[in-house]
Write an enzyme that holds these catalytic residues in place. Structure first.
Site, mmCIF file in Angstrom:
data_model
loop_
_atom_site.group_PDB
_atom_site.id
_atom_site.type_symbol
_atom_site.label_atom_id
_atom_site.label_comp_id
_atom_site.label_asym_id
_atom_site.label_seq_id
_atom_site.Cartn_x
_atom_site.Cartn_y
_atom_site.Cartn_z
ATOM 1 N N LYS A 137 0.865 -1.181 0.000
ATOM 2 C CA LYS A 137 0.000 0.000 0.000
ATOM 3 C C LYS A 137 0.909 1.242 0.000
ATOM 4 O O LYS A 137 1.843 1.325 0.775
ATOM 5 C CB LYS A 137 -0.901 -0.007 1.243
ATOM 6 C CG LYS A 137 -2.060 0.964 1.160
ATOM 7 C CD LYS A 137 -3.139 0.631 2.199
ATOM 8 C CE LYS A 137 -4.322 1.570 2.042
ATOM 9 N NZ LYS A 137 -5.437 1.210 2.961
ATOM 10 N N GLU B 241 -19.189 -5.087 10.549
ATOM 11 C CA GLU B 241 -20.112 -4.323 11.390
ATOM 12 C C GLU B 241 -21.209 -5.208 11.972
ATOM 13 O O GLU B 241 -21.602 -5.016 13.136
ATOM 14 C CB GLU B 241 -20.737 -3.195 10.561
ATOM 15 C CG GLU B 241 -19.767 -2.040 10.241
ATOM 16 C CD GLU B 241 -18.888 -2.298 9.049
ATOM 17 O OE1 GLU B 241 -19.007 -3.364 8.408
ATOM 18 O OE2 GLU B 241 -18.052 -1.421 8.741
ATOM 19 N N ARG C 144 -25.227 -1.579 7.822
ATOM 20 C CA ARG C 144 -24.892 -2.991 7.583
ATOM 21 C C ARG C 144 -25.469 -3.903 8.665
ATOM 22 O O ARG C 144 -25.651 -5.091 8.455
ATOM 23 C CB ARG C 144 -23.365 -3.166 7.596
ATOM 24 C CG ARG C 144 -22.668 -2.859 6.295
ATOM 25 C CD ARG C 144 -22.613 -4.098 5.448
ATOM 26 N NE ARG C 144 -22.313 -3.825 4.085
ATOM 27 C CZ ARG C 144 -21.098 -3.944 3.555
ATOM 28 N NH1 ARG C 144 -20.084 -4.271 4.328
ATOM 29 N NH2 ARG C 144 -20.903 -3.704 2.263
HETATM 30 C C1 LIG Z 1 -18.681 -1.564 5.192
HETATM 31 C C2 LIG Z 1 -17.463 -0.673 5.249
HETATM 32 N N1 LIG Z 1 -16.837 -0.505 6.437
HETATM 33 C C3 LIG Z 1 -15.749 0.295 6.511
HETATM 34 C C4 LIG Z 1 -15.283 0.944 5.396
HETATM 35 C C5 LIG Z 1 -14.115 1.897 5.507
HETATM 36 N N2 LIG Z 1 -12.956 1.421 4.711
HETATM 37 C C6 LIG Z 1 -12.692 1.916 3.520
HETATM 38 S S1 LIG Z 1 -11.346 1.238 2.831
HETATM 39 C C7 LIG Z 1 -11.095 0.256 4.201
HETATM 40 C C8 LIG Z 1 -9.944 -0.678 4.273
HETATM 41 C C9 LIG Z 1 -9.945 -1.590 3.091
HETATM 42 O O1 LIG Z 1 -8.818 -2.444 3.182
HETATM 43 P P1 LIG Z 1 -8.458 -3.324 1.915
HETATM 44 O O2 LIG Z 1 -9.685 -3.948 1.384
HETATM 45 O O3 LIG Z 1 -7.359 -4.216 2.321
HETATM 46 O O4 LIG Z 1 -7.980 -2.278 0.820
HETATM 47 P P2 LIG Z 1 -6.584 -1.459 0.797
HETATM 48 O O5 LIG Z 1 -6.926 -0.077 1.269
HETATM 49 O O6 LIG Z 1 -5.620 -2.178 1.678
HETATM 50 O O7 LIG Z 1 -6.152 -1.498 -0.646
HETATM 51 C C10 LIG Z 1 -12.082 0.474 5.141
HETATM 52 C C11 LIG Z 1 -12.166 -0.195 6.460
HETATM 53 C C12 LIG Z 1 -15.984 0.757 4.191
HETATM 54 N N3 LIG Z 1 -15.632 1.387 3.038
HETATM 55 N N4 LIG Z 1 -17.056 -0.071 4.139
#
Ligand SMILES: Cc1ncc(C[n+]2csc(CCOP(=O)(O)OP(=O)(O)O)c2C)c(N)n1
Ligand SMILES: CC(=O)[C@@H](O)[C@H](O)COP(=O)(O)O
Ligand SMILES: [Mg+2]
Length: 631
Positions: free
Chosen positions: A287, A373, A401
Site C-alpha cells: 500500500k 459491522e 450494515r
Molecule cells: C462496510 C465498510 N466498512 C468500513 C469501510 C471503511 N474502509 C474503507 S477502505 C477500508 C480498508 C480496506 O482495506 P483493503 O480492502 O485491504 O484495501 P486497501 O486499502 O488495503 O487497498 C475500510 C475499512 C468501508 N468502506 N465499508
C-alpha cells in the site's frame, strides 16, 4: 490540471484499447506514468492515495488482458480505483475527483461504462461479480468477470457468503485478492497469521529444503526434477497457505504472486482467463507503492489532503478547533479510566472513529473486529449479557450494515449497548455511499432505542457519560464529520436526564426545535430573524427518542408555527417524530420540517451541500418566511 503529455506512454493511452497494442516495455513505462500521474493529482487535490498506488500494475494488467468494458471488472470498496479511472477515459477529469460536480471518489455506473458496479462500502465485489457471472450463464453471454478485493475487505463476512455460493454454483468467476496486509489500519485478518506461521514454520522450511537438496543430488536428471520439485513445493504451499481456505470453498488458488510484477500478472491472467470455475488469484502488494512517505506510513496516506509532493507534508493547516471524533476518543478514555466495565469496538476504523485513543490507553479493552459491522454489534450484545459495557463506534453509513443485529440481538433483548455514530449527516467528499443521513429514521423505529445528538463538543462528552451510565437498554449518539464548535470544555462530566431538552433562546413569534449540529444553525437563524424583528424561540431538543413531551406541549400552547431542524432524511426523522406527536395529541399547529430530501445527495463540501439543499442558515430563513407567508 496536469498536462498529461509529459507522460510518454500515458499521453497515448485514453482507454483500455490503447493498452492492447503496447509491448512489455511500454506497459512497464505506462505503470510508472500512471503512478506518477496519480501522485501529481492527489498531491494537488487530495483523495484516497495508498490503495491506488498499490493497485497500479494490477489495474494495467487487467485492462491489458481483459476486454473491458465488455468483460467486467468489479472493484471492491472503490478507493483503489483511481488508476482504473485514469485508464478508462477519465484521466483529464481526475483533478475534479470528490469535488462538487466532479468525478466520484469511488466506482459509479452512471459515471462510466467501465465501472461495472458501484462501490464505497467494502466487501460487496464478490457477490456482485457472482451475480454478473451467473447472468452470463442465464443470458448465454461470454463476458469474463473479475472481482478485485483487498485483504481488509476480506475480513467482511459477505466475502465468504459469496465464495461459498460461487463454489456451489461452480461459477466462472475470477477473484483477485489484493493483499497488502493493510486495511486502513494494519489489517486484522487471522489468515495472515496462519500464513506467516506456516511459511515461517521450521518444518515447512525443512520440507522445502529437503525437497530442494534431493533434487540437487539427482542432478543427472537436471532441471526436470527441480521443476517438478518446484511444482511439488507450490502444491505444498497451496495446501499449507491461504490456498487451502479458498480451495475448500471451491476456488482454484493461484499465488501468492508479486502484485507489482506487471509482466507476471499479465501472463497469469492470460493463462487463467479462459479456464472454467471459480478461481482466486492472491497477489501481494504494498500500500503506497512508489511514494516513500505513503509506503512508510500507509495508514496516514490511506487518504490525503493536498500535500507537498517533495516532502509529503500536508499543505492545509488543520483547524485549532478539535474534531468531534477526537472529543469522543478522549472522553471515552477519561470515562473508561473510572469504569473498568467499558470496552470499545471498532469495525476496522480505529482512527476514523477515535477508538484509537482507547486502543493506546487500554489495548486489552479495545477490539478491532475487521470490516465486520454485523459481527461487531452482536459481539457487543454478547458482551452486554455479561455486564460489560460495550461502546460500538461505527460511522452512521456503515452501521446500516448491522440493522437486524441492532434490532434482533440488542434492542429485542434490551441490552445496554452504546452506539456511537460518527459521520452522521452529509459527510461531503465521499458522497452518497458515505452520507450518514438515515440513522435517525432507521434507529427511531426500533423499540427500546434511545437516540441523542449533541449541539457541541461539551454536550457530546456529557452524552457519552450519560449513555455509558444509562444501563436500561440500547442508546445511540450521532454527530457529524469534522470539527466541533470550539466551546469551552468543563472538567468531568454531567449526566443528562433522558428525554430532556434545553431552551437556548426565548421568543414569541415561532419556535425552532433543533437537534445536534443543527442547533448551531438555529442560533444563526435566531440572530438573523431578530434583525427583522422576528423572535424565534430556539430549543435544543437533544433527544430524538424519547421526545421531551412536556416541552412540546408548552411550545404547542405558545406558538402557532413550529420549525424542526435536522441533518437527516425528512422521512422518518426527527421532524416526523414531532409531527407524529402533534397528530397523536390532536394539536393544530403549523409544522415546517427542515432537513434532507428523499434523494441521494451527491458529493461536494459539506458547506456546498448545505447551501444547495437550503439547510444552511439563509436557506432555513427563506423556508421559514415562505412557510409563514403561505396561506
Ligand atoms: C462496510 C465498510 N466498512 C468500513 C469501510 C471503511 N474502509 C474503507 S477502505 C477500508 C480498508 C480496506 O482495506 P483493503 O480492502 O485491504 O484495501 P486497501 O486499502 O488495503 O487497498 C475500510 C475499512 C468501508 N468502506 N465499508
Ligand atoms: C474508503 C472509505 O470508506 C474510507 O476511507 C472513508 O472514505 C473514510 O471516511 P473519512 O475520511 O470520513 O474517515
Ligand atoms: Mg489491504
Amino acid at each position: 490540471m496536469i498536462d498529461t503529455t509529459k507522460y510518454s506512454i500515458l499521453s497515448k493511452v485514453n482507454t483500455p484499447k490503447d493498452i492492447k497494442t503496447l509491448n512489455q516495455n511500454e506497459i512497464k513505462i505506462l505503470c510508472d506514468d500512471v503512478r506518477a500521474y496519480l501522485i501529481d493529482i492527489v498531491s494537488q487535490v487530495g483523495g484516497h492515495f495508498g490503495a491506488g498506488l498499490g493497485a497500479v500494475e494490477l489495474t494495467v494488467a487487467l485492462h491489458k488482458v481483459f476486454d473491458t468494458p465488455n468483460d467486467l471488472i468489479v472493484f471492491d470498496t472503490g478507493h483503489q480505483a483511481y488508476p482504473h479511472k485514469i485508464l478508462t477515459g477519465r484521466k483529464e477529469q481526475l483533478h475534479t475527483i470528490r469535488q462538487l460536480n466532479g468525478l466520484s471518489g469511488f466506482l459509479k455506473r452512471s459515471e462510466s461504462e467501465y465501472d461495472a458496479f458501484g462501490a464505497g462500502h467494502a466487501t460487496t465485489s464478490i457477490s456482485a461479480a457472482l451475480g454478473m457471472a451467473e447472468a452470463n450463464k442465464i443470458l448465454l453471454l461470454k463476458k469474463k468477470v473479475v472481482a478485485v478485493i483487498g485483504d481488509g475487505a476480506m475480513t467482511g463476512g459477505m466475502a465468504y457468503e459469496a465464495m461459498n455460493n460461487a463454489g456451489i454454483n461452480k461459477s466462472n468467476l475470477i477473484v483477485v485478492l489484493n493483499d497488502n496486509r493493510m486495511s486502513i489500519a494494519p489489517n486484522v485478518w487471522q489468515i495472515h497469521n496462519y500464513f506467516n506461521e506456516m511459511i515461517a514454520h521450521p518444518e515447512y522450511k525443512k520440507l522445502k529444503d529437503a525437497v530442494w537438496d534431493l533434487t540437487g543430488k539427482l542432478d543427472q536428471f537436471g532441471d526436470r526434477i527441480r521443476k517438478a520439485a518446484l511444482r511439488l513445493e507450490r502444491g505444498i504451499k497451496s495446501v499449507l497457505t491461504p490456498g487451502m481456505l479458498f480451495e475448500a470453498l471451491g476456488f482454484r488458488y493461484f499465488g501468492p504472486i508479486n502484485g507489482h510484477n506487471v509482466a507476471q500478472l499479465i501472463k497469469l491472467f492470460e493463462y487463467i482467463k479462459d479456464l472454467n470455475g471459480p478461481m482466486l488469484v492472491h497477489i501481494l502488494t504494498e500500500k503506497g507503492k512508489g511514494y516513500t512517505p505513503a509506503e512508510e506510513h500507509s495508514q496516514k496516506y490511506h487518504a490525503a489532503t493536498p500535500f507537498d509532493k517533495l516532502t509529503g507534508k500536508a499543505i492545509k493547516v488543520s483547524s485549532s478547533i478539535p474534531s468531534y471524533t477526537s472529543i469522543f476518543g478522549k472522553a471515552l478514555v477519561e470515562i473508561a479510566k473510572e469504569n473498568e466495565k467499558i470496552v470499545g469496538i471498532t469495525a476496522a476504523m480505529p482512527d476514523g472513529t477515535g477508538m484509537d485513543y482507547l486502543q493506546n490507553e487500554f489495548p486489552n479493552r479495545y477490539y478491532d473486529v475487521g470490516i465486520a459491522e454485523e459481527h461487531a454489534v452482536t459481539f457487543a450484545a454478547g458482551l452486554a449479557t455479561q455486564g460489560v459495557i460495550p461502546v460500538v463506534a461505527i460511522y452512521s453509513t456503515f452501521l446500516q450494515r448491522a440493522y437486524d443485529q441492532i434490532i434482533h440481538d440488542v434492542a429485542l433483548q434490551n441490552l445496554h449497548v452504546v452506539f456511537v455514530l460518527d459521520r452522521a449527516g452529509l459527510v461531503g467528499a465521499d458522497g452518497p455511499t458515505h452520507h450518514g443521513v438515515f440513522d435517525l429514521s432507521y434507529l427511531r423505529v426500533i423499540p427500546n432505542m434511545v437516540i441523542m445528538s449533541p449541539k457541541d463538543e461539551a454536550e457530546l462528552r456529557n452524552m457519552l457519560f450519560t449513555a455509558v451510565n444509562y444501563k436500561k437498554g440500547p442508546i445511540a449518539i450521532r454527530y457529524p464529520r469534522g470539527n466541533a464548535v470550539g466551546v469551552e470544555l468543563e472538567n468531568g462530566f454531567n449526566e443528562i436526564e433522558i428525554g430532556s431538552s434545553e431552551k437556548i433562546f426565548d421568543g414569541n413569534d415561532l419556535a425552532i426545535l433543533a437537534v445536534g449540529n443543527m442547533v448551531q444553525y438555529g442560533k444563526k437563524v435566531y440572530e438573523k430573524l431578530i434583525e427583522e424583528n422576528i423572535s424565534a424561540e430556539l430549543i435544543n431538543m437533544r433527544f430524538i427518542k424519547p421526545l421531551d413531551e412536556n416541552r412540546l406541549l408548552e411550545i404547542a400552547n405558545k406558538h402557532k408555527t413550529i420549525v424542526t431542524l435536522e441533518e437527516n432524511s425528512l422521512i422518518g426523522g426527527f421532524g416526523s417524530a414531532i409531527v407524529e406527536f402533534f397528530s397523536d395529541k390532536k394539536l393544530k399547529n403549523d409544522i415546517l420540517r427542515i432537513g434532507l430530501p428523499d434523494q441521494f445527495v451527491d458529493h461536494g463540501t459539506q458547506a456546498e451541500l448545505h447551501n444547495i439543499l437550503e439547510i444552511d442558515p439563509q436557506g432555513i430563513i427563506n423556508k421559514i418566511k415562505n412557510f409563514i407567508n403561505q396561506k
